[in-house]
Design an enzyme around this catalytic site. Structure first.
Site, PDB file in Angstrom:
ATOM      1  N   LYS A 187       0.870  -1.157  -0.094  1.00  0.00           N
ATOM      2  CA  LYS A 187       0.012  -0.004  -0.100  1.00  0.00           C
ATOM      3  C   LYS A 187       0.780   1.250   0.133  1.00  0.00           C
ATOM      4  O   LYS A 187       0.727   2.208  -0.820  1.00  0.00           O
ATOM      5  CB  LYS A 187      -1.120  -0.074   1.198  1.00  0.00           C
ATOM      6  CG  LYS A 187      -1.476   1.333   1.613  1.00  0.00           C
ATOM      7  CD  LYS A 187      -2.619   1.555   0.488  1.00  0.00           C
ATOM      8  CE  LYS A 187      -2.967   3.064   0.584  1.00  0.00           C
ATOM      9  NZ  LYS A 187      -4.054   3.701  -0.360  1.00  0.00           N
TER      10      LYS A 187
ATOM     11  N   CYS B  78      -2.918  11.061   1.071  1.00  0.00           N
ATOM     12  CA  CYS B  78      -2.396   9.805   0.726  1.00  0.00           C
ATOM     13  C   CYS B  78      -0.855   9.935   0.091  1.00  0.00           C
ATOM     14  O   CYS B  78       0.252   9.679   0.689  1.00  0.00           O
ATOM     15  CB  CYS B  78      -3.264   8.917  -0.405  1.00  0.00           C
ATOM     16  SG  CYS B  78      -4.866   8.910   0.059  1.00  0.00           S
TER      17      CYS B  78
HETATM   18  N1  SAJ Z   1      -0.856  14.965  -9.079  1.00  0.00           N
HETATM   19  C1  SAJ Z   1       0.190  15.651  -9.778  1.00  0.00           C
HETATM   20  N2  SAJ Z   1       0.626  15.105 -10.912  1.00  0.00           N
HETATM   21  C2  SAJ Z   1       0.082  14.180 -11.897  1.00  0.00           C
HETATM   22  C3  SAJ Z   1      -0.887  13.074 -10.915  1.00  0.00           C
HETATM   23  C4  SAJ Z   1      -1.280  13.887  -9.687  1.00  0.00           C
HETATM   24  O1  SAJ Z   1       0.891  16.736  -9.462  1.00  0.00           O
HETATM   25  O2  SAJ Z   1       0.465  13.627 -12.818  1.00  0.00           O
HETATM   26  C5  SAJ Z   1      -1.040  15.508  -7.885  1.00  0.00           C
HETATM   27  C6  SAJ Z   1      -2.657  15.850  -7.523  1.00  0.00           C
HETATM   28  O3  SAJ Z   1      -2.912  17.029  -8.335  1.00  0.00           O
HETATM   29  C7  SAJ Z   1      -2.943  15.643  -6.220  1.00  0.00           C
HETATM   30  C8  SAJ Z   1      -1.839  14.662  -5.897  1.00  0.00           C
HETATM   31  O4  SAJ Z   1      -0.848  14.519  -6.748  1.00  0.00           O
HETATM   32  O5  SAJ Z   1      -2.475  17.055  -5.450  1.00  0.00           O
HETATM   33  C9  SAJ Z   1      -2.373  13.352  -5.483  1.00  0.00           C
HETATM   34  O6  SAJ Z   1      -3.632  13.007  -6.400  1.00  0.00           O
HETATM   35  P1  SAJ Z   1      -3.819  11.774  -7.109  1.00  0.00           P
HETATM   36  O7  SAJ Z   1      -4.802  11.867  -8.015  1.00  0.00           O
HETATM   37  O8  SAJ Z   1      -2.560  11.302  -8.000  1.00  0.00           O
HETATM   38  O9  SAJ Z   1      -4.037  10.636  -5.863  1.00  0.00           O
HETATM   39  P2  SAJ Z   1      -5.029  10.535  -4.508  1.00  0.00           P
HETATM   40  O10 SAJ Z   1      -4.199  11.100  -3.246  1.00  0.00           O
HETATM   41  O11 SAJ Z   1      -6.134  11.295  -4.726  1.00  0.00           O
HETATM   42  O12 SAJ Z   1      -5.064   8.895  -4.467  1.00  0.00           O
HETATM   43  C10 SAJ Z   1      -4.082   8.146  -4.076  1.00  0.00           C
HETATM   44  C11 SAJ Z   1      -4.222   7.046  -5.353  1.00  0.00           C
HETATM   45  N3  SAJ Z   1      -2.924   6.209  -5.336  1.00  0.00           N
HETATM   46  C12 SAJ Z   1      -2.261   5.746  -6.378  1.00  0.00           C
HETATM   47  O13 SAJ Z   1      -2.790   6.180  -7.588  1.00  0.00           O
HETATM   48  C13 SAJ Z   1      -1.151   5.000  -6.507  1.00  0.00           C
HETATM   49  C14 SAJ Z   1      -5.272   6.174  -4.964  1.00  0.00           C
HETATM   50  O14 SAJ Z   1      -5.438   4.931  -5.686  1.00  0.00           O
HETATM   51  C15 SAJ Z   1      -5.005   5.557  -3.115  1.00  0.00           C
HETATM   52  O15 SAJ Z   1      -6.313   4.993  -2.979  1.00  0.00           O
HETATM   53  C16 SAJ Z   1      -5.238   6.807  -2.619  1.00  0.00           C
HETATM   54  O16 SAJ Z   1      -3.969   7.923  -2.863  1.00  0.00           O
HETATM   55  C17 SAJ Z   1      -4.938   6.666  -1.016  1.00  0.00           C
HETATM   56  O17 SAJ Z   1      -6.087   6.610  -0.346  1.00  0.00           O
HETATM   57  O18 SAJ Z   1      -3.840   6.152  -0.579  1.00  0.00           O
END
Ligand code: SAJ
Length: 406
Positions: A201, A255
């Protein structure tokens, strides 16, 4: 009957999903106001499809209470914050939930921890708690770790379709819990041991954090030497074995901006790449603030109160502001003893920061310079309203001439 403990972003959809698929569920949360809201027939946050799922679960008889139930299966989905100083996971809520469960659980009950925890937390913290209460693990209480993987914004779909991991001491118990999740989960469910499940995880979120940090670092290099980072990434990603994520104004949420720190906290001399990546991501809001000042200088703008931040949430199309880059940027601004930036987010209806607007047109008429911090659908659909403004687009979504990038 399954007693789901903690009715937040993960616990509530999980409880509803189980109930909607015929499992007898009672949801427990120590927050009486939250329980009251659910009992009055209202959901507690916005998420695609949550409302419909809630209605379905109500029909099949889900109940919400502050009391822990006497039953054979508990699913614990309480928050696991991290200690900002040590960077280690703070399992305080998991421990208190387990303590409460032990007060009522009958012999042979299974406690499933869904909350994200660093590898070894169950070994070091949860097991001793159970043993100190005089219980024999595997006889009086069974332990399972079933970390969630759903992404805010697409939770309901992902609950149904994502593959899952289940960590258990005992294969039979692991299979029993797999069967429970199979009531709704159409993905593959892998059964492994507890520590492996804890590690996978955290590693999944760390992978994404490191990849985003790499993109952010490329953005800085490209900015420094006048290259287009988006074009560079787009072309690189056409290679069959390259998949770089997108740079942005920072990483928020509870996360990806948190979990990788657990590994830095537990293995400080080993987790070097992770440590640097997290620092790189954490520096992004400050980097954006510097970009704002640079652009203001270039355009002979002196009045910060004519600059507006579009978006307060940690990412697009959700109402969640936890660890949001915009909040970090505002803090950074305050550290520089500056203030005055205006702010607007269509998903945040309460007043949470100074100079906040609740109407897009009013916000836009109060500013000359818009910084797109979050790529909500709203701004993509109404991009023409930005015509004539100075725009710093942190996500490369506004395609009009003269737009600045990070
Ligand atoms: N972000 C970027 N660049 C990207 C993608 C995202 O800067 O290319 C930023 C987003 O704007 C945001 C942050 O990263 O601020 C996180 O967003 P996210 O959409 O990537 O992820 P979370 O935090 O909403 O959800 C994550 C997910 N993990 C993965 O994809 C490995 C989700 O599947 C998990 O269940 C969740 O964390 C969790 O609860 O752990």
């Amino acid at each position: 009957m399954v007693n789901v403990i903690g009715l937040g972003y993960i616990g509530l959809p999980t409880a509803l999903m189980l109930a909607a698929h015929g499992v007898d569920v009672i949801g427990t949360d120590y927050n009486a106001a939250l329980v009251d809201t659910l009992n009055s027939g209202k959901t507690t946050f916005q998420e695609d499809g949550l409302e419909e799922l809630f209605l379905k679960a109500l029909k099949t008889g889900i109940k919400f209470t502050v009391e822990y139930q006497v039953t054979d299966t508990y699913i614990v989905s309480v928050p696991t914050p991290y200690d900002k100083f040590s960077k280690k996971v703070d399992p305080v809520y998991v421990v208190s939930a387990v303590k409460e469960i032990l007060k009522v659980a009958p012999k042979g009950a299974t406690v499933v921890i869904e909350s994200t925890i660093s590898p070894g937390t169950i070994e070091k913290v949860v097991r001793p708690e159970i043993e100190n209460a005089g219980c024999v693990i595997g006889e009086d209480i069974n332990l399972v770790h079933a970390p969630e993987r759903i992404i805010p914004g697409n939770m309901i779909y992902e609950l149904l379709h994502n593959n899952r991991t289940i960590g258990a001491d005992n294969r039979m118990i692991g299979e029993k819990i797999k069967e429970l999740y199979s009531s709704f989960c159409q993905g593959e469910i892998v059964v492994t041991d507890i520590k492996t499940a804890e590690m996978t995880k955290v590693v999944e979120n760390t992978f994404r954090a490191v990849n985003i940090a790499f993109a952010n670092e490329l953005a800085k290099i490209c900015r420094h030497d006048n290259m287009d980072v988006y074009e560079v990434i787009r072309i690189c990603n056409m290679h069959p074995r390259v998949n770089i994520l997108q740079p942005g104004p920072g990483v928020g949420g509870h996360c990806i901006s948190v979990d990788p720190w657990f590994l830095v906290g537990d293995y400080p001399s080993l987790a070097k790449v992770i440590d640097e990546s997290m620092k790189t991501n954490d520096e992004m809001p400050e980097f954006v603030l510097n970009r704002i000042y640079e652009i203001m200088k270039e355009r002979n703008m002196t009045d910060i109160s004519r600059v507006g931040l579009y978006g307060l949430t940690y990412k697009e199309n959700v109402d969640d502001m936890r660890e949001s880059p915009t909040l970090q940027l505002l803090e950074s601004q305050a550290r520089h003893l500056a203030k005055g930036l205006k702010v607007y987010d269509p998903y945040i209806t309460d007043d949470v920061v100074a100079n906040q607007y609740h109407d897009l047109d009013e916000f836009l008429s109060a500013v000359d310079f818009v910084v797109v911090m979050v790529k909500h659908n709203e701004i993509m659909e109404k991009a023409e309203k930005l015509a004539g403004k100075t725009v710093l687009d942190c996500h490369n979504i506004i395609h009009q001439s003269g737009v600045y990038h990070i």
